[in-house]
Design a protein around this motif. Structure first.
Motif, PDB file in Angstrom:
ATOM      1  N   TYR A 119      -1.875   7.331  -4.795  1.00  0.00           N
ATOM      2  CA  TYR A 119      -0.862   6.838  -5.769  1.00  0.00           C
ATOM      3  C   TYR A 119      -1.447   6.737  -6.936  1.00  0.00           C
ATOM      4  O   TYR A 119      -0.983   7.248  -8.007  1.00  0.00           O
ATOM      5  CB  TYR A 119      -0.380   5.486  -5.101  1.00  0.00           C
ATOM      6  CG  TYR A 119       0.849   4.868  -6.047  1.00  0.00           C
ATOM      7  CD1 TYR A 119       1.847   5.684  -6.083  1.00  0.00           C
ATOM      8  CD2 TYR A 119       0.528   3.689  -6.785  1.00  0.00           C
ATOM      9  CE1 TYR A 119       2.766   4.882  -7.094  1.00  0.00           C
ATOM     10  CE2 TYR A 119       1.489   3.342  -7.482  1.00  0.00           C
ATOM     11  CZ  TYR A 119       2.708   3.912  -8.046  1.00  0.00           C
ATOM     12  OH  TYR A 119       3.524   3.359  -8.782  1.00  0.00           O
ATOM     13  N   SER A 137      10.791   8.420  -8.848  1.00  0.00           N
ATOM     14  CA  SER A 137       9.669   7.648  -8.309  1.00  0.00           C
ATOM     15  C   SER A 137       9.677   6.116  -8.173  1.00  0.00           C
ATOM     16  O   SER A 137      10.608   5.793  -8.976  1.00  0.00           O
ATOM     17  CB  SER A 137       8.340   8.187  -8.944  1.00  0.00           C
ATOM     18  OG  SER A 137       8.035   9.679  -8.963  1.00  0.00           O
ATOM     19  N   MET A 138       9.311   5.690  -7.211  1.00  0.00           N
ATOM     20  CA  MET A 138       9.264   4.204  -7.281  1.00  0.00           C
ATOM     21  C   MET A 138       8.203   3.445  -6.821  1.00  0.00           C
ATOM     22  O   MET A 138       7.120   3.932  -6.190  1.00  0.00           O
ATOM     23  CB  MET A 138      10.410   4.113  -5.905  1.00  0.00           C
ATOM     24  CG  MET A 138      10.131   4.340  -4.834  1.00  0.00           C
ATOM     25  SD  MET A 138      11.474   4.200  -3.418  1.00  0.00           S
ATOM     26  CE  MET A 138      11.144   5.381  -2.420  1.00  0.00           C
ATOM     27  N   ASP A 139       8.098   2.204  -7.347  1.00  0.00           N
ATOM     28  CA  ASP A 139       7.188   1.358  -6.976  1.00  0.00           C
ATOM     29  C   ASP A 139       7.802  -0.098  -6.927  1.00  0.00           C
ATOM     30  O   ASP A 139       8.464  -0.491  -7.840  1.00  0.00           O
ATOM     31  CB  ASP A 139       6.003   1.281  -7.903  1.00  0.00           C
ATOM     32  CG  ASP A 139       4.999   0.600  -7.954  1.00  0.00           C
ATOM     33  OD1 ASP A 139       4.886  -0.596  -6.965  1.00  0.00           O
ATOM     34  OD2 ASP A 139       3.838   0.527  -8.675  1.00  0.00           O
ATOM     35  N   ASN A 140       7.978  -0.561  -5.541  1.00  0.00           N
ATOM     36  CA  ASN A 140       8.670  -1.802  -5.551  1.00  0.00           C
ATOM     37  C   ASN A 140       8.045  -2.861  -4.644  1.00  0.00           C
ATOM     38  O   ASN A 140       7.201  -2.516  -3.762  1.00  0.00           O
ATOM     39  CB  ASN A 140      10.206  -1.306  -4.770  1.00  0.00           C
ATOM     40  CG  ASN A 140      11.094  -2.617  -4.405  1.00  0.00           C
ATOM     41  OD1 ASN A 140      11.416  -3.160  -5.582  1.00  0.00           O
ATOM     42  ND2 ASN A 140      11.184  -2.636  -3.016  1.00  0.00           N
ATOM     43  N   GLU A 141       8.183  -3.904  -5.013  1.00  0.00           N
ATOM     44  CA  GLU A 141       7.425  -4.921  -4.144  1.00  0.00           C
ATOM     45  C   GLU A 141       8.612  -6.173  -4.037  1.00  0.00           C
ATOM     46  O   GLU A 141       9.332  -6.440  -4.885  1.00  0.00           O
ATOM     47  CB  GLU A 141       6.341  -5.749  -5.221  1.00  0.00           C
ATOM     48  CG  GLU A 141       5.884  -6.926  -4.181  1.00  0.00           C
ATOM     49  CD  GLU A 141       4.662  -7.415  -5.129  1.00  0.00           C
ATOM     50  OE1 GLU A 141       4.456  -8.718  -4.773  1.00  0.00           O
ATOM     51  OE2 GLU A 141       4.094  -6.855  -6.022  1.00  0.00           O
ATOM     52  N   SER A 142       9.033  -6.211  -2.829  1.00  0.00           N
ATOM     53  CA  SER A 142      10.042  -7.553  -2.310  1.00  0.00           C
ATOM     54  C   SER A 142       9.303  -8.454  -1.457  1.00  0.00           C
ATOM     55  O   SER A 142       8.699  -8.052  -0.604  1.00  0.00           O
ATOM     56  CB  SER A 142      10.990  -6.691  -1.560  1.00  0.00           C
ATOM     57  OG  SER A 142      11.714  -5.370  -2.074  1.00  0.00           O
ATOM     58  N   MET A 188       5.199   2.460   3.121  1.00  0.00           N
ATOM     59  CA  MET A 188       5.762   1.127   3.006  1.00  0.00           C
ATOM     60  C   MET A 188       4.859   0.327   3.931  1.00  0.00           C
ATOM     61  O   MET A 188       4.188   0.527   4.722  1.00  0.00           O
ATOM     62  CB  MET A 188       6.932   1.411   3.917  1.00  0.00           C
ATOM     63  CG  MET A 188       7.880   2.444   3.275  1.00  0.00           C
ATOM     64  SD  MET A 188       9.482   2.364   4.176  1.00  0.00           S
ATOM     65  CE  MET A 188       8.850   3.390   5.628  1.00  0.00           C
TER      66      MET A 188
END
Length: 195
Positions: A119, A137-142, A188
């Motif tokens: 990454y 493209s994605m970069d996610n924090e949940s 993930m």
């Protein structure tokens, strides 16, 4: 012939074989390339063909990869392919014994570090990708509050969605629809934490 299912790794020997940094890279490359020779893989990892051949044989000894049908008429070339669609490594298979748990932890950390490196490489190379790829493209924090059962259900739904898009992409590629198609990594993590 490669199995169309993930192989569940349950023994420490196979886990350690895969958890070698170069072998993990070679296994991932083979999953991406589908079939390749040691020479082709050596170019990607910038290592000697003899070293790559050695590590491919180690992966084969543990049933992670297998010889593939020759792709050319050169009888000197040895072609390799993954022995299954992928692998799964579950914590539950390595609990109970300190040595097994330590091997699982070391492997998990190695795989995480390699993913983070991939990454970071994308982030460094982002200016070379076109705007469509950068937007996609994605970069996610949940941060959620779930029970173990809810997280398990969420994981199963995500994996099902992932399989759908993977199969759709493979079918399109098999039909010759390669325009604009690139390799995509999706990482993930879902884990509990306390504040």
């Amino acid at each position: 012939m490669a199995s169309k299912e993930n192989r569940r790794i349950t023994d420490v020997g196979t886990l350690k074989a895969l958890a070698h940094p170069l072998r993990a890279d070679l296994y991932r490359l083979l999953c991406v390339e589908r079939v390749a020779t040691a020479s082709q893989l050596a170019e990607h990892v910038d290592e000697a063909v003899s070293l790559v051949s050695y590590h491919l044989r180690k992966l084969a000894e543990h049933g992670l990869i297998e010889e593939a049908e020759p792709q050319t008429g050169d009888a000197r070339e040895r072609w390799w392919q993954p022995a299954s669609d992928g692998v799964s490594i579950r914590d539950e298979d390595f609990r109970g014994e300190p040595a097994k748990a330590a091997a699982h932890l070391a492997a998990t950390r190695l795989f995480h570090d390699q993913r983070a490196d991939r990454y970071r490489r994308y982030l460094d190379e982002r200016p070379t990708w076109n705007p469509e790829w950068n937007a996609a493209s994605m970069d996610n924090e949940s941060l959620m509050r779930l029970t173990p059962a809810e997280l398990t259900s969420f994981k199963q739904e995500l994996l099902s969605l992932l399989r759908k898009y993977d199969e759709q992409g493979q079918a399109a590629e098999a039909a010759g629809e390669t325009e604009g198609r690139e390799h995509v990594a999706l990482y993930m993590y879902g884990f509990p934490f306390r504040v």
